[in-house]
Design a protein around this motif. Structure first.
Motif, PDB file in Angstrom:
ATOM      1  N   LYS A  18       0.809  -1.216   0.000  1.00  0.00           N
ATOM      2  CA  LYS A  18       0.000   0.000   0.000  1.00  0.00           C
ATOM      3  C   LYS A  18       0.844   1.269   0.000  1.00  0.00           C
ATOM      4  N   GLY A  19       2.147   1.138   0.216  1.00  0.00           N
ATOM      5  CA  GLY A  19       3.036   2.280   0.233  1.00  0.00           C
ATOM      6  C   GLY A  19       4.463   1.804   0.121  1.00  0.00           C
ATOM      7  N   VAL A  20       5.397   2.710   0.390  1.00  0.00           N
ATOM      8  CA  VAL A  20       6.823   2.367   0.309  1.00  0.00           C
ATOM      9  C   VAL A  20       7.526   2.999   1.498  1.00  0.00           C
ATOM     10  N   ALA A  21       8.441   2.246   2.116  1.00  0.00           N
ATOM     11  CA  ALA A  21       9.180   2.727   3.287  1.00  0.00           C
ATOM     12  C   ALA A  21      10.583   3.156   2.878  1.00  0.00           C
ATOM     13  N   VAL A  22      10.995   4.334   3.338  1.00  0.00           N
ATOM     14  CA  VAL A  22      12.337   4.848   3.042  1.00  0.00           C
ATOM     15  C   VAL A  22      12.919   5.453   4.312  1.00  0.00           C
ATOM     16  N   PRO A  23      14.246   5.540   4.414  1.00  0.00           N
ATOM     17  CA  PRO A  23      14.878   6.260   5.531  1.00  0.00           C
ATOM     18  C   PRO A  23      15.007   7.738   5.188  1.00  0.00           C
ATOM     19  N   THR A  24      15.594   8.504   6.081  1.00  0.00           N
ATOM     20  CA  THR A  24      15.817   9.925   5.813  1.00  0.00           C
ATOM     21  C   THR A  24      17.080  10.150   4.986  1.00  0.00           C
ATOM     22  N   PHE A  25      18.011   9.206   5.054  1.00  0.00           N
ATOM     23  CA  PHE A  25      19.269   9.337   4.322  1.00  0.00           C
ATOM     24  C   PHE A  25      19.573   8.049   3.573  1.00  0.00           C
ATOM     25  N   VAL A  26      20.151   8.206   2.387  1.00  0.00           N
ATOM     26  CA  VAL A  26      20.497   7.077   1.524  1.00  0.00           C
ATOM     27  C   VAL A  26      21.997   7.109   1.275  1.00  0.00           C
ATOM     28  N   SER A  27      22.594   5.935   1.145  1.00  0.00           N
ATOM     29  CA  SER A  27      24.038   5.854   0.987  1.00  0.00           C
ATOM     30  C   SER A  27      24.485   6.223  -0.425  1.00  0.00           C
ATOM     31  N   GLN A  28      25.660   6.847  -0.499  1.00  0.00           N
ATOM     32  CA  GLN A  28      26.333   7.069  -1.786  1.00  0.00           C
ATOM     33  C   GLN A  28      27.617   6.251  -1.842  1.00  0.00           C
ATOM     34  N   ASN A  66      29.429   5.796   0.891  1.00  0.00           N
ATOM     35  CA  ASN A  66      30.285   6.276   1.966  1.00  0.00           C
ATOM     36  C   ASN A  66      30.092   5.425   3.220  1.00  0.00           C
ATOM     37  N   PHE A  67      30.901   5.709   4.232  1.00  0.00           N
ATOM     38  CA  PHE A  67      30.810   4.913   5.449  1.00  0.00           C
ATOM     39  C   PHE A  67      29.480   5.139   6.154  1.00  0.00           C
ATOM     40  N   TYR A  68      28.941   6.349   6.034  1.00  0.00           N
ATOM     41  CA  TYR A  68      27.599   6.603   6.550  1.00  0.00           C
ATOM     42  C   TYR A  68      26.778   7.241   5.444  1.00  0.00           C
ATOM     43  N   PRO A  86      17.121   3.705  14.098  1.00  0.00           N
ATOM     44  CA  PRO A  86      18.381   4.397  14.380  1.00  0.00           C
ATOM     45  C   PRO A  86      19.630   3.519  14.410  1.00  0.00           C
ATOM     46  N   ALA A  87      19.539   2.276  14.891  1.00  0.00           N
ATOM     47  CA  ALA A  87      20.726   1.426  14.939  1.00  0.00           C
ATOM     48  C   ALA A  87      20.906   0.635  13.647  1.00  0.00           C
ATOM     49  N   VAL A  88      20.035   0.873  12.659  1.00  0.00           N
ATOM     50  CA  VAL A  88      20.129   0.230  11.346  1.00  0.00           C
ATOM     51  C   VAL A  88      20.336   1.263  10.256  1.00  0.00           C
ATOM     52  N   SER A  89      19.573   2.366  10.315  1.00  0.00           N
ATOM     53  CA  SER A  89      19.646   3.394   9.280  1.00  0.00           C
ATOM     54  C   SER A  89      20.896   4.242   9.486  1.00  0.00           C
ATOM     55  N   ASP A  90      21.765   4.259   8.485  1.00  0.00           N
ATOM     56  CA  ASP A  90      22.960   5.090   8.576  1.00  0.00           C
ATOM     57  C   ASP A  90      22.575   6.557   8.430  1.00  0.00           C
ATOM     58  N   MET A  91      23.089   7.408   9.317  1.00  0.00           N
ATOM     59  CA  MET A  91      22.786   8.836   9.301  1.00  0.00           C
ATOM     60  C   MET A  91      24.067   9.625   9.554  1.00  0.00           C
ATOM     61  N   PRO A  92      24.164  10.848   9.031  1.00  0.00           N
ATOM     62  CA  PRO A  92      25.404  11.612   9.176  1.00  0.00           C
ATOM     63  C   PRO A  92      25.814  11.846  10.627  1.00  0.00           C
ATOM     64  N   PHE A  93      24.815  11.886  11.528  1.00  0.00           N
ATOM     65  CA  PHE A  93      25.110  12.244  12.907  1.00  0.00           C
ATOM     66  C   PHE A  93      25.137  11.048  13.861  1.00  0.00           C
ATOM     67  N   MET A  94      25.086   9.826  13.334  1.00  0.00           N
ATOM     68  CA  MET A  94      24.884   8.670  14.212  1.00  0.00           C
ATOM     69  C   MET A  94      26.066   8.429  15.140  1.00  0.00           C
ATOM     70  N   TYR A  95      27.279   8.807  14.729  1.00  0.00           N
ATOM     71  CA  TYR A  95      28.442   8.524  15.567  1.00  0.00           C
ATOM     72  C   TYR A  95      28.679   9.593  16.635  1.00  0.00           C
ATOM     73  N   LEU A  96      27.696  10.475  16.806  1.00  0.00           N
ATOM     74  CA  LEU A  96      27.723  11.381  17.953  1.00  0.00           C
ATOM     75  C   LEU A  96      27.290  10.667  19.220  1.00  0.00           C
TER      76      LEU A  96
END
Length: 409
Positions: A183-193, A195-197, A227-237
């Motif tokens: 019925k829809g599609v699930a996406v994260p806020t950030f997608v990898s290019q 890179n490490f995150y 959060p512990a699966v989706s890679d985000m620019p700020f996760m290693y804070l």
């Protein structure tokens, strides 16, 4: 089915954000020739298994930028610590025991469920575009196969598409639309290019064709980080699960909403519908005010740019954030224990009664501790203290989701 609260006796309750816990073995049968499962490693101390992609562990282990010691693969039925909630009847929480899942839904008084991926969101982090596409197809085929095989009309799903390759993502979106389960599609806020995150935000111009096609296909886009699966620019804070969960959901939602509005997605695609999940409703009144505070200042900035450079830096921003939020394109989920005062504020200040969806987060720790009383607790601890009318309760539990997902209840 257990007796529902009196206020919802005639309501067909739709759970708009629950999950499946995908085991690695679930994918294997559905992977195309030439592809194989990713590496799985086990922590010998905790007996927890982890996916390995591009040299990284998912979920990130307990500790630095990490998750719970139970991990994700064995999250709800860990071999060392047993079941997260022994009251649940499903044998596991993939789609391999739909009969058990339906019993759990009956116990909660839930009539329909729209499931989101869990491990599947790792796919958006992968460097290899072809492998990401193959895993996305395998996940979607697994879900469609299990639901159709069960014969149930009570479980639907949000699909995964490989946004690393826009053409492939649109093709997969079109394919799953015809499967009848999604019925829809699930996406994260950030997608990898690669890179490490992951640092390419979902509102990047490159993703415009995806949003446009999703709107044309009448498929809402659920922005759902784990959060512990989706890679985000700020996760290693962050250094522990509490920090990762607290900031991961809220910051990702705020960043996503800000980007979608400032990049003009709702102006350029008027029928686009986006769902922000697992963050409640309380953040929206504050963030709406804060965005409005800044948007009110851009007219003077526009004037300077036009005078000096002859360009408008915000060509697609025509209204305040509060106006976009109230226009009907943006949906949020409310869970069993959300704050009634904040819910009331969101409805009264932002006119959101038609855009709030009920969710249980089944089978995860956030709300499953309330099982099987989720619905009763929501009515007594959230809906009534918030002063919701019976009509508003019906909208949140049934009508809004029924219209959004096109469900026949």
């Amino acid at each position: 089915m257990v007796d529902k609260p009196e206020e919802v006796k005639d309501i067909r309750v739709i759970d708009c954000d629950s999950h499946i816990i995908e085991s690695p073995e679930d994918f294997e049968k559905f992977l195309e020739p030439g592809y194989k499962l990713p590496m799985i490693v086990k922590d010998i101390e905790s007996d927890t298994r982890y996916w390995v992609f591009d040299g990284k562990l998912y979920t990130r282990p307990f500790g630095f930028a990490g998750g719970q010691i139970r991990g994700l693969i064995d999250h709800t039925y860990h071999p060392k610590w047993g079941l997260l909630n022994p009251k649940l009847k499903a044998k596991n929480f993939s789609l391999n025991d739909i009969k058990g899942r339906l019993i759990d839904l009956d116990e909660m008084g839930v009539d329909f469920q729209v499931v989101n991926p869990k491990s599947g969101l790792i796919i958006y982090n992968l460097r290899d575009k072809r492998y990401a596409a193959a895993l996305a197809r395998a996940y979607n085929n697994y879900v469609a196969n299990r639901v159709k095989e069960s014969g149930t009309n009570r479980i639907y799903a949000n699909a995964i598409v490989p946004l690393q390759d826009l053409n492939e993502a649109v093709r997969e979106l079109e394919r799953v639309k015809d499967l009848g389960v999604f019925k829809g599609v699930a996406v994260p806020t950030f997608v990898s290019q690669g890179n490490f995150y992951a640092d390419k935000p979902i509102y990047h111009e490159d993703f415009f064709p995806f949003f446009k096609r999703a709107a044309e296909l009448n498929m809402p886009v659920a922005i759902h980080v784990i959060p512990a699966v989706s890679d985000m620019p700020f996760m290693y804070l962050f250094y522990n699960w509490l920090q990762v969960r607290t900031f991961g959901f809220s910051l990702a939602a705020m960043i996503g909403l800000t980007g979608l509005i400032s990049e003009g997605l709702f102006e350029r695609i008027p029928n686009l519908r986006v769902i922000f999940t697992e963050t409640g409703v309380g953040w929206l009144p504050y963030w709406s005010w804060w965005l409005d505070e800044n948007l009110e200042k851009i007219n003077s900035i526009r004037k300077s740019y036009l005078e000096v450079l002859g360009m408008d830096p915000y060509p697609y921003v025509k209204k305040l954030a509060s106006e976009y939020i109230s226009a009907g394109n943006i949906f949020v989920t409310v869970e069993t224990d959300d704050d009634p005062d904040l819910l009331r504020l969101a409805i009264n200040k932002l006119n959101l009664e038609n855009n709030i969806l009920f969710a249980t987060d089944y089978p995860h720790i956030a709300d499953i501790s309330y099982y099987p009383d989720n619905l009763n607790i929501f009515i007594e601890s959230v809906a009534k203290p918030a002063g919701l009318t019976n009509a508003q309760i019906r909208k949140i539990l049934q009508d809004n989701a029924q219209q959004l997902f096109g469900l026949e209840t």
